[in-house]
Write an enzyme that holds these catalytic residues in place. Sequence first.
Site, short mmCIF file in Angstrom:
data_model
loop_
_atom_site.label_atom_id
_atom_site.label_comp_id
_atom_site.label_asym_id
_atom_site.label_seq_id
_atom_site.Cartn_x
_atom_site.Cartn_y
_atom_site.Cartn_z
N GLU A 375 -2.37 -3.87 -18.79
CA GLU A 375 -2.30 -5.24 -18.29
C GLU A 375 -2.34 -6.30 -19.39
O GLU A 375 -3.13 -7.25 -19.34
CB GLU A 375 -3.42 -5.48 -17.26
N GLU A 509 -3.20 2.06 -11.08
CA GLU A 509 -4.25 1.39 -10.32
C GLU A 509 -3.66 0.94 -8.99
O GLU A 509 -2.52 0.46 -8.94
CB GLU A 509 -4.80 0.17 -11.07
#
Length: 734
Positions: A375, A509
């Site tokens: 991320e 995720e």
Amino acid sequence: MKTNRFLTLPAILIALAFSSAFSQDGVTATVPVKANVNATVSIQPPNASYGTGAVHDVTAGVEEEFTLTLKEGSVPILQPQGLANAAVSNYSLFSLNGKQVWQGASISQANIAQGVYILSAKAANGKTIGTKLVAHNGGKLSAAFGLEQASSASVLRKDVLALSSSVYGEWTVKASAAKHYDTSYAFSPVEGLNDLQNITLRSVVPTAPEAMTEKTAIQYFTDEEVKAGWNLGNTLDAVNVPSAASETAWGNPKASQALFNGLKASGIDIVRIPCTWIGHVDGAPDYTISEARLKRVAEVVNMVHNAGMKAIINIHHDGNYTQPPNTWGFLKFAEVTRGAANESQVKAQLAAMWTQIANYFKNYGDYLIFETMNEVHSGNWGSAPTAEQDRLFDWNQTALSAIRATGGNNATRFVAVPGLGATEPSIVLAAHSRGKLLPNDGDNGVSKLIVSVHFYAPSAYTVASATPTQGNEPLRHTITTAELNAINTEAAHIKSTFIDNGIAVYYGEWGAPTNVRSAMNETVKSTHVDYISRVAAAAHANGIVPIIWDDGGDFKMLERSNGIPKTGLWADVLAAYMTAANGGYVPPAPVLPTNITGNLGNYQFGTQENGTDPDYTQALWNLSPENVTLAKQEGAKLVLHLSEFLAGNIQLVWQGPTNESWWNMRQILELTPPGNMNLYGTDWDWSTNTLTIYLSAAENYESFKTQPDLNLIIAYYGGSSVNDLGIISASLVE
């Protein structure tokens, strides 16, 4: 004043204690030590009153002598007395102020507080035969006067008291070495030469290369039956900047073998281990990662493997944009983007760190996967500007090249590559469409690469704040039909783009805040479980490995103590996840609409090839004679007014029941990433959500015009059923 010439026993003992209790210089002990690897060995007393220890670096296979200074934990106060046939009948324990603490026929007494005591022993005739000063560490006190035979008499030895099996106490030997588990054990030294301490340290990492598969990542996941994963979230990634990353910093306990054994029993096949390195890395130019940090990551990987699962490690919060406008760690994407950091320096550290990580784990088998980053973004969380796509692509190449350069098993190890920021499907697809997602992997092609996608759509239902502050998106507990449809649509896009082209994908995720909703009403909980089922089912149906996010907090599913969920929503979520990930999810049957307007009106569901089971992707209209005539006119059109935006491919099918012409299909609308719409004999009006289909575009149109009766079918592949089109009206028009 008259002086008392006779002091009581405690008074004498106290006087003697203060005069001589701490006067000893100690004796010397020599302890030979040998270890199987280069190691640091420490031999230390239980406390300073027992003497002075030593620490040395020991060369593998070479004997090293340790010199210790030993002091008795109990010191003679009165000289031993020879008594014929003496036998100890009574012990008394005194504090230094003369207060009797304990008295009895033997000393084996629990819960004696830490401190210095005076111990007195009496013979059967009541005479005192010996005393000792006792330096006690607390807890249970076990002591005895030793007797030594001398002709016909029994006399006390000089070392009249034995504490914890040794007059010099129970010492601790500790040994540590790079890439090896620490070891520690108890040791009771004696004066002079002691026995050789032969220490064997067990390697943390494999000492020889383990097996590596020649399969592609997709084949590997399939053949190894990797169907469901779990994140060890907020653990090895936990960090309170500017402090160093610490496993328990965010409230979770240290990972244990019991946790991973429970995970495996719960049905988990792969564990993602987010790893933050902040505070464990030295400065330029080497950027050396601490041995302790690498070793702990390896210990956790080993526990995962010992439980029978695969493992993923990465560089996690080192690139998180969580202190706008700056980044927590060294992956200063935001700063580089705005010219406030040196990109060459960032890439140098990225390469140096992956080189060290890859070398440390080089001998691990194919069950260990590397993931380059997590991320990384500049504040553009949900978007993917092309310049930033290019930069992240370059950084991913830097990481992959460093890994491959270490050789050995790392030459073909599976490596996962993320997209920008949220790394949601649309972001990953956009980068891939420009050739700016997967780095060049040489002769491996794409066979050893994995696309890391995060799926938290819709964000308002999953990652929004349960306790929002001003400006934050509040968490909602409902989800729309269109949002549910998008789960399947996004997974289908991933399949057609990556899986169908031999590129593996996992949802690194995904999930929703189970803990937050665990005490809410049954409707909220039912919706939550259905969401979990749908995401896992969509992943399974499209060849994606789902790895659910569990942070031990809002997103908690399993207990960290044993890897098993508590009864309630947690257990329901796990059960739903396992069922769906193994292909067992059956969505509720859709209900036919009853309020569609227009001259076609409501539809029926089509029929599967077996001729009996409904096909919920198909809307079927049996045309009336009037509508058959209208449909066969030149320029006839099927006009559908929709309530939902198109999210999948559409086919026009016609049937001629009398002539048994059952499947004449033409693709009329095709969506291709990243959001392109291809129309064939069809118009789409964005302003009114109206789809106009020219029947002259139908397959075998000349035969179509000769049919005595007709069925029209719209097959929609953008949701759980054709209901997801949201048809408001359906009409045939000239």
